[in-house]
Design a protein around this motif. Structure first.
Motif, short mmCIF file in Angstrom:
data_model
loop_
_atom_site.label_atom_id
_atom_site.label_comp_id
_atom_site.label_asym_id
_atom_site.label_seq_id
_atom_site.Cartn_x
_atom_site.Cartn_y
_atom_site.Cartn_z
N ALA A 8 -30.34 -32.49 13.56
CA ALA A 8 -30.79 -32.89 15.10
C ALA A 8 -30.35 -34.25 15.50
O ALA A 8 -30.08 -34.24 16.89
CB ALA A 8 -32.54 -32.56 15.02
N GLU A 9 -30.63 -35.19 14.82
CA GLU A 9 -30.16 -36.56 15.33
C GLU A 9 -28.73 -36.56 15.43
O GLU A 9 -28.40 -37.30 16.37
CB GLU A 9 -30.68 -37.71 14.27
CG GLU A 9 -30.39 -39.08 14.68
CD GLU A 9 -30.99 -39.32 16.03
OE1 GLU A 9 -30.89 -40.33 16.79
OE2 GLU A 9 -32.27 -38.86 16.23
N ALA A 10 -27.95 -35.89 14.96
CA ALA A 10 -26.37 -36.11 15.18
C ALA A 10 -26.21 -35.41 16.39
O ALA A 10 -25.47 -35.91 16.92
CB ALA A 10 -25.90 -35.38 13.96
N CYS A 11 -26.67 -34.15 16.44
CA CYS A 11 -26.72 -33.36 17.96
C CYS A 11 -27.15 -34.44 19.05
O CYS A 11 -26.25 -34.46 20.02
CB CYS A 11 -27.47 -32.18 17.94
SG CYS A 11 -26.84 -30.93 16.82
N HIS A 12 -28.23 -35.04 18.94
CA HIS A 12 -28.65 -36.03 19.96
C HIS A 12 -27.56 -37.05 20.11
O HIS A 12 -27.34 -37.34 21.30
CB HIS A 12 -30.09 -36.41 19.78
CG HIS A 12 -30.60 -37.51 20.51
ND1 HIS A 12 -31.67 -38.24 20.22
CD2 HIS A 12 -30.25 -37.57 21.90
CE1 HIS A 12 -32.12 -38.78 21.54
NE2 HIS A 12 -31.38 -38.35 22.36
N GLN A 13 -27.25 -37.77 19.31
CA GLN A 13 -26.30 -39.07 19.22
C GLN A 13 -24.80 -38.50 20.02
O GLN A 13 -24.40 -39.22 20.64
CB GLN A 13 -26.11 -39.57 18.05
CG GLN A 13 -27.53 -40.34 17.54
CD GLN A 13 -27.91 -41.25 18.51
OE1 GLN A 13 -26.75 -42.24 19.23
NE2 GLN A 13 -29.17 -41.62 18.59
N LEU A 14 -24.49 -37.34 19.47
CA LEU A 14 -23.20 -36.77 19.98
C LEU A 14 -23.43 -36.40 21.60
O LEU A 14 -22.72 -36.94 22.27
CB LEU A 14 -22.88 -35.50 19.22
CG LEU A 14 -21.64 -34.95 19.86
CD1 LEU A 14 -20.41 -35.82 19.56
CD2 LEU A 14 -21.22 -33.65 18.97
N GLY A 15 -24.59 -35.71 21.88
CA GLY A 15 -24.76 -35.80 23.27
C GLY A 15 -24.93 -36.93 23.99
O GLY A 15 -24.27 -37.00 25.23
N LEU A 34 -33.72 -27.98 17.74
CA LEU A 34 -34.03 -28.52 16.28
C LEU A 34 -35.07 -29.52 16.12
O LEU A 34 -35.71 -29.34 14.94
CB LEU A 34 -32.69 -29.00 15.75
CG LEU A 34 -31.58 -27.96 15.72
CD1 LEU A 34 -30.36 -29.10 15.52
CD2 LEU A 34 -31.79 -27.05 14.54
N ASP A 35 -35.45 -30.32 16.95
CA ASP A 35 -36.48 -31.32 16.86
C ASP A 35 -37.34 -31.35 18.31
O ASP A 35 -37.14 -32.35 18.92
CB ASP A 35 -36.13 -32.74 16.35
CG ASP A 35 -37.16 -33.39 16.04
OD1 ASP A 35 -38.40 -33.08 16.04
OD2 ASP A 35 -37.05 -34.68 15.71
N ALA A 36 -38.24 -30.49 18.51
CA ALA A 36 -39.06 -30.31 19.71
C ALA A 36 -40.00 -31.33 19.84
O ALA A 36 -40.34 -31.57 20.90
CB ALA A 36 -39.65 -29.13 19.66
N GLY A 37 -40.20 -32.38 18.93
CA GLY A 37 -41.27 -33.38 18.99
C GLY A 37 -40.34 -34.65 19.13
O GLY A 37 -41.25 -35.42 19.11
N CYS A 38 -39.36 -34.78 19.60
CA CYS A 38 -38.49 -35.95 19.68
C CYS A 38 -38.35 -36.11 21.03
O CYS A 38 -37.67 -35.76 21.96
CB CYS A 38 -36.98 -35.93 18.99
SG CYS A 38 -36.19 -37.33 19.40
N ALA A 39 -39.28 -37.06 21.47
CA ALA A 39 -39.31 -37.82 23.06
C ALA A 39 -38.02 -38.33 23.76
O ALA A 39 -37.72 -37.78 24.42
CB ALA A 39 -40.46 -38.75 23.24
N GLU A 40 -37.35 -39.06 22.59
CA GLU A 40 -35.93 -39.53 22.95
C GLU A 40 -34.88 -38.27 23.36
O GLU A 40 -34.45 -38.50 24.34
CB GLU A 40 -35.62 -40.20 22.01
CG GLU A 40 -36.40 -41.72 21.91
CD GLU A 40 -36.24 -42.56 23.22
OE1 GLU A 40 -35.19 -42.53 23.83
OE2 GLU A 40 -37.18 -43.50 23.19
N ALA A 41 -34.87 -37.05 22.34
CA ALA A 41 -34.11 -36.26 22.91
C ALA A 41 -34.57 -35.53 24.14
O ALA A 41 -33.68 -35.18 25.09
CB ALA A 41 -34.06 -35.41 21.68
N HIS A 42 -35.72 -35.42 24.52
CA HIS A 42 -36.03 -34.81 25.80
C HIS A 42 -35.65 -35.55 26.96
O HIS A 42 -35.16 -35.10 27.81
CB HIS A 42 -37.43 -34.71 25.70
CG HIS A 42 -37.94 -33.42 24.82
ND1 HIS A 42 -37.89 -31.93 25.41
CD2 HIS A 42 -38.59 -33.15 23.74
CE1 HIS A 42 -38.41 -31.17 24.47
NE2 HIS A 42 -38.72 -31.78 23.43
N LEU A 43 -35.81 -36.93 26.74
CA LEU A 43 -35.30 -37.95 27.96
C LEU A 43 -33.65 -37.81 28.08
O LEU A 43 -33.34 -37.84 29.29
CB LEU A 43 -35.72 -39.32 27.45
CG LEU A 43 -37.11 -39.69 27.51
CD1 LEU A 43 -37.45 -41.01 27.11
CD2 LEU A 43 -37.45 -39.81 29.07
#
Length: 313
Positions: free
Chosen positions: A213-220, A242-251
């Motif tokens: 999940a974090e790799a997908c987020h950082q790539l985005g 992959l990580d529905a509870g990650c506020a930073e990814a939603h932002l």
């Protein structure tokens, strides 16, 4: 003049004991034989690490070890220890504790607790203290990956991104499979505008683990930094899945959707981020922007006001 090695090691042992006591009631204090310190909720455990130039806060009546031999001691032929063995004769310090501290090394559990204390310090803005704690761990284990990763974070928070990158490179050179260090390096490279290198690190991780999940987020994030918002959206959507509870990814997803004019999706993502992190001024301000674009100025004004209130709290 820096404190002798025995004093630094005793401070480190005290820190580990305090952290263990917080994590597991009084079990750790019984193990090491120290009294459990009364803790104030506003006092963080890493504050027990004293400044190298001052006395340790817990030292009580203990005095610094002498650095020069007195005339009486030289006449009697007594040698004054300067390597930490004088700890055994210091007031307030048990002889058996002082005798072993000069060569004692932190256990694996103590290193873990020290790293936790360093991370807390850095996250709360005291990166210098975090750096000092990391160095304590690295004195005992120069290849400790978590301590080096946190040391890199401390350097970056202090504005020295080159040294931060150097520490992460050391970790990855020793273990190319260290995903946390590689993600940290990619994020740092992205913030420095070195997008191709950052993207290479992240795609390597995703080749081995497409569900990271974090790799997908950082790539985005890296792709979005190049203003390729449409290309960033699929990676950010995947990160949220992959990580529905990650506020930073939603932002991050909300910001990208706003840029591609998917206002309904952006509104939903900002709302979810605000639910996960009610004190996020960024989420509330983003909601205001999207509501303005949806011709809901009254609702937008409420969000703007709430974001300002949080930002000035």
């Amino acid at each position: 003049m820096t404190a002798p090695h025995w004093r630094r090691r005793l401070r480190r042992r005290r820190l580990a004991v305090e952290l263990a006591a917080r994590a597991n009631e009084s079990e750790a204090t019984a193990e090491y034989g120290f009294e459990q310190a009364a803790t104030d909720p506003a006092t963080l455990p890493f504050q027990l690490v004293a400044d190298e130039r001052g006395a340790a806060p817990w030292a009580g009546e203990a005095k610094a070890a002498p650095t020069k031999a007195s005339p009486e001691s030289t006449q009697s032929g007594d040698a004054v220890a300067t390597d930490g063995t004088a700890a055994a004769s210091q007031p307030g310090i048990p002889q058996e504790a002082g005798a072993g501290l000069a060569t004692a090394q932190p256990t694996a559990r103590e290193r873990e607790l020290l790293c936790r204390a360093a991370e807390e310090a850095i996250e709360r803005g005291d990166w210098r203290r975090g750096e000092a704690i990391c160095r304590e761990v690295l004195e005992a284990d120069r290849d400790h990956p978590e301590a080096r990763r946190l040391l890199a974070l401390a350097y970056e928070r202090g504005g020295d991104r080159e040294r931060a990158l150097g520490e992460l490179n050391k970790v990855i050179a020793r273990d190319g499979e260290d995903v946390r260090a590689r993600i940290a390096r990619a994020a740092l490279l992205g913030r420095r505008g070195r997008y191709a290198e950052a993207e290479q690190d992240l795609r390597l991780i995703l080749e081995r683990n497409p569900a990271h999940a974090e790799a997908c987020h950082q790539l985005g994030i890296v792709i979005a930094r190049k203003a390729r918002w449409k290309d960033a959206v699929p990676h950010l959507r995947r990160a949220v899945e992959l990580d529905a509870g990650c506020a930073e990814a939603h932002l991050s997803l909300a910001e990208a959707l706003n840029h591609v004019d998917d206002l309904a999706g952006a509104l939903q993502a900002y709302q979810r981020a605000a639910e996960l992190r009610p004190t996020s001024a960024k989420a509330l301000y983003g909601l205001g922007i999207v509501l303005d674009r949806l011709n809901r100025p009254a609702d937008a004004a409420v969000m703007y006001r709430r974001s300002r209130e949080i930002g000035t709290a």
